[in-house]
Write a protein that holds these residues in place. Structure first.
Motif, mmCIF file in Angstrom:
data_model
loop_
_atom_site.group_PDB
_atom_site.id
_atom_site.type_symbol
_atom_site.label_atom_id
_atom_site.label_comp_id
_atom_site.label_asym_id
_atom_site.label_seq_id
_atom_site.Cartn_x
_atom_site.Cartn_y
_atom_site.Cartn_z
ATOM 1 N N GLN A 137 30.461 4.132 20.646
ATOM 2 C CA GLN A 137 30.718 3.353 21.863
ATOM 3 C C GLN A 137 32.142 3.646 22.345
ATOM 4 O OE1 GLN A 137 28.554 1.522 23.524
ATOM 5 N NE2 GLN A 137 26.884 1.696 22.066
ATOM 6 N N VAL A 138 32.339 4.857 22.904
ATOM 7 C CA VAL A 138 33.639 5.275 23.421
ATOM 8 C C VAL A 138 33.458 5.872 24.804
ATOM 9 C CG1 VAL A 138 34.605 5.706 21.124
ATOM 10 C CG2 VAL A 138 33.433 7.558 22.331
ATOM 11 N N ASP A 139 34.559 5.922 25.571
ATOM 12 C CA ASP A 139 34.487 6.545 26.887
ATOM 13 C C ASP A 139 34.725 8.044 26.767
ATOM 14 O OD1 ASP A 139 37.235 6.933 26.609
ATOM 15 O OD2 ASP A 139 37.773 5.269 27.917
ATOM 16 N N ALA A 140 34.796 8.724 27.910
ATOM 17 C CA ALA A 140 34.910 10.187 27.887
ATOM 18 C C ALA A 140 36.212 10.655 27.257
ATOM 19 C CB ALA A 140 34.799 10.731 29.313
ATOM 20 N N ASN A 141 37.244 9.811 27.242
ATOM 21 C CA ASN A 141 38.518 10.187 26.639
ATOM 22 C C ASN A 141 38.614 9.773 25.174
ATOM 23 O OD1 ASN A 141 39.656 11.397 28.950
ATOM 24 N ND2 ASN A 141 40.134 9.383 29.794
ATOM 25 N N GLY A 142 37.563 9.130 24.648
ATOM 26 C CA GLY A 142 37.538 8.779 23.237
ATOM 27 C C GLY A 142 38.034 7.389 22.912
ATOM 28 N N THR A 143 38.281 6.553 23.926
ATOM 29 C CA THR A 143 38.749 5.185 23.686
ATOM 30 C C THR A 143 37.563 4.237 23.591
ATOM 31 O OG1 THR A 143 40.789 5.647 24.899
ATOM 32 C CG2 THR A 143 40.226 3.332 24.551
ATOM 33 N N THR A 144 37.592 3.345 22.625
ATOM 34 C CA THR A 144 36.467 2.443 22.407
ATOM 35 C C THR A 144 36.223 1.590 23.642
ATOM 36 O OG1 THR A 144 37.938 0.811 21.379
ATOM 37 C CG2 THR A 144 36.814 2.350 19.918
ATOM 38 N N LEU A 145 34.944 1.355 23.939
ATOM 39 C CA LEU A 145 34.592 0.575 25.123
ATOM 40 C C LEU A 145 34.963 -0.891 24.961
ATOM 41 C CD1 LEU A 145 31.094 2.128 25.941
ATOM 42 C CD2 LEU A 145 33.336 2.749 26.866
ATOM 43 N N SER A 146 35.005 -1.366 23.741
ATOM 44 C CA SER A 146 35.447 -2.726 23.456
ATOM 45 C C SER A 146 36.227 -2.679 22.139
ATOM 46 C CB SER A 146 34.254 -3.688 23.342
ATOM 47 O OG SER A 146 33.370 -3.258 22.318
ATOM 48 N N PRO A 147 37.152 -3.619 21.922
ATOM 49 C CA PRO A 147 37.976 -3.578 20.707
ATOM 50 C C PRO A 147 37.134 -3.666 19.433
ATOM 51 C CG PRO A 147 38.886 -5.110 22.316
ATOM 52 C CD PRO A 147 37.517 -4.743 22.811
ATOM 53 N N ILE A 148 37.541 -2.901 18.434
ATOM 54 C CA ILE A 148 36.946 -2.998 17.099
ATOM 55 C C ILE A 148 38.011 -3.641 16.216
ATOM 56 C CG2 ILE A 148 35.954 -1.746 15.155
ATOM 57 C CD1 ILE A 148 35.146 0.457 17.080
ATOM 58 N N LEU A 149 37.823 -4.896 15.866
ATOM 59 C CA LEU A 149 38.833 -5.661 15.156
ATOM 60 C C LEU A 149 38.320 -6.132 13.803
ATOM 61 C CD1 LEU A 149 40.093 -7.877 18.125
ATOM 62 C CD2 LEU A 149 41.203 -5.847 17.183
#
Length: 564
Positions: A137-149
């Motif tokens: 669950q990441v965007d095209a730049n590799g950042t998670t779509l929602s925080p993983i905490l």
């Protein structure tokens, strides 16, 4: 989860029978410092706890304990075509996640070749820490779509770690929490974070940044080709033998082969070390139906001969029921090539005329659409894509081509590199060299016609102010040099004197200490292309003197100064 330096989180780990057997085997081969799992938390297998070299990177926080299936991770093939069956294998790695792991391995190979870090160990830790970023669950730049905490580290079942980042990463200004796909806590990220995607930021929520940080953390000064050093690196992430066993299991699994799946389609693990193991639902067998009583076959009459059995004709195929079509082989990116990129050259502050363009082809040599191409600016430069980005992703069209957005040159002249890769593949990258030339001006002119005169030993009443232009357009930020030159004869106003040297008498500028200075460099025009020179002073010499101004690109202006 929760990489941390110098702190350990106490929480028991639940394991399976398979893990227990693996733990026993591994513990027999480990040296001092390998810890055992127990119901009350981590404790030494015997005697006083002795952790392995280095503090635990994950802080011994919770992790996923699911073990890989006992089958090949490659998708099964149909008997007729050998093509992968879509969705038949749930253990693939999402495309961007896989690309990040391989990029981190490649950088370590260049920077620390003696480390021998395999990308599969990053995949194993990513699986155990976050289920491959929640199934990709990441965007095209590799950042998670929602925080993983991770859990709040407030001492309730875990370590009590007060806030170290003012809630910037974990959103908690009271206590720290593990963050991102590789579960770094803020204090560790502050010292170990990396910029893996070249965007100028170190973001624990970005899989490229987190993967590269994990790679360097594991590497240290170790040679991971040595099994004991690899075990030591894994244990440095979490001081748990069960953790070591779980990560090693996934590492061995991925080494037997992996495959790429679309982002967001990965399957999340189901069991964590801080929760009881789930029991499979009990299956109640459905009783088989009682067979119907056979119908008695009437006996033939003894007065009549039994009729001869007849053989029915075989059924003919119905023309309206065609056979099922054989599935087509899945497309696979096999060729990545430049697609006629024009020269990447620009003057500082302007857009590049050429734009990096690449083409992707499948295994049959045909253009491949919907492939993700990542363009990245590397090197020392302030050139950027739109919105100040150093990295962009573009999806190929039906012709297989992907064209990067227009590049904008900054003020820094020189060369830099633009790299292009196909996400989720091991295809060789394409690189282009881009050049930024310093701003140029082909003309300089005074902004007024005031006479420049002074008495001996006095200062000139008027300033020298000029405007720089290139092909008639003003040039902001252009470098200008100024010098009081020696001329055989006083030139006419506005004419140039060739090959002159700096004068040692006559009008002068002043340096910071008030000493005479007859040449200046690195002056620059303002946003309107205008430059006002510093105050000019006259010494005791009288006569007509020449001030020469020059710019890159050939702009030259000679100004007369009179002392009488």
């Amino acid at each position: 989860m929760a990489p941390q330096i110098g702190r350990r989180l106490r929480k028991g780990a639940t394991t399976t029978a398979v893990a227990a057997a693996a733990v026993a085997a591994l513990s027999a081969s480990q040296g001092p410092g390998v810890l055992a799992d127990g119901p009350a938390g981590e404790h030494a297998a015997s005697g006083t706890p002795t952790p392995p070299p280095g503090a635990p990177a994950s802080g011994n926080s919770p992790y996923y304990t699911d073990l890989p299936p006992l089958v090949s991770p490659n998708p099964p093939a149909t008997p007729s075509t050998g093509s992968p069956v879509l969705g038949a294998d749930q253990q693939g790695i999402p495309a961007t996640i896989l690309d990040a792991y391989k990029k981190a391995e490649a950088e370590l190979a260049r920077d620390r070749a003696s480390c021998h870090l395999p990308w599969e160990i990053l995949a194993a830790i990513g699986k155990v820490e976050s289920g491959q970023a929640n199934g990709g669950q990441v965007d095209a730049n590799g950042t998670t779509l929602s925080p993983i905490l991770g859990p709040v580290l407030n001492g309730a079942g875990f370590a009590n770690i007060t806030d170290t980042d003012s809630g910037v990463y974990d959103g908690d200004a009271v206590h720290d929490r593990a963050v991102g796909p590789m579960q770094f806590i803020p204090s560790t990220w502050a010292s170990s974070g990396r910029d893996g995607n070249g965007d100028g930021r170190k973001d624990p929520n970005n899989i490229y940044d987190a993967s590269l940080a994990t790679a360097y953390y594991l590497c240290g000064n170790r040679d991971l080709a040595v099994q004991s050093k690899l075990d030591e690196a894994i244990l440095s992430y979490n001081h748990s033998r069960t953790y070591l066993t779980t990560v090693q299991s996934w590492f061995d699994y991925y080494k037997r082969g992996t495959h790429e799946i679309p982002n967001g389609t990965g399957v999340l693990p189901g069991s964590r070390s801080d929760t009881p193991a789930r029991r499979p639902a009990r299956t109640v067998p459905t009783p088989a139906p009682h067979p119907a009583s056979p119908t008695p076959t009437p006996k033939p009459s003894p007065s009549r001969p039994s009729p001869k059995p007849t053989h029915p004709e075989p059924a003919k195929p119905t023309p309206s029921e065609p056979s099922s079509p054989r599935p087509l082989p899945s497309k696979k990116a096999s060729t990545f090539e430049d697609a006629g990129t024009a020269s990447l050259t620009a003057t500082a502050g302007t857009s590049f005329e050429g734009r990096p363009t690449a083409r992707v082809k499948d295994q049959f040599g045909r253009p491949m659409g919907k492939a993700t191409v990542r363009f990245q600016i590397t090197g020392t430069t302030d050139a950027r894509f739109p919105d100040g980005a150093t990295q962009v992703t573009v999806t190929t069209g039906a012709d297989g081509r992907a064209t990067a957005p227009a590049l904008l040159a900054g003020e820094q002249s020189g060369t830099f590199t633009v790299r292009a890769t196909v996400a989720g593949t091991g295809l060789p990258e394409i690189t282009w060299t881009a050049t930024v030339n310093a701003r140029q001006a082909d003309a300089l002119a005074r902004t007024d016609t005031k006479e420049l005169t002074a008495a001996p030993g006095a200062e000139f009443a008027n300033y020298v102010e000029v405007k720089a232009t290139y092909k008639g357009a003003v040039v902001p930020g252009i470098a200008v040099s100024a010098a009081m030159i020696v001329a055989p004869e006083a030139p006419a106003a506005g004419t140039a004197v060739a090959d002159a040297k700096v004068n040692d008498k006559g009008p002068y500028f002043k340096d910071e200490k008030g000493n005479p200075l007859r040449s200046l460099k690195d002056l620059k025009t303002d946003a309107k292309g205008v430059l006002r020179l510093p105050k000019i002073y006259a010494d005791g010499q009288t006569g007509t003197f020449v001030l020469r101004l020059t710019t890159p690109g050939g702009g030259t202006l000679d100004v007369q100064l009179k002392v009488a």
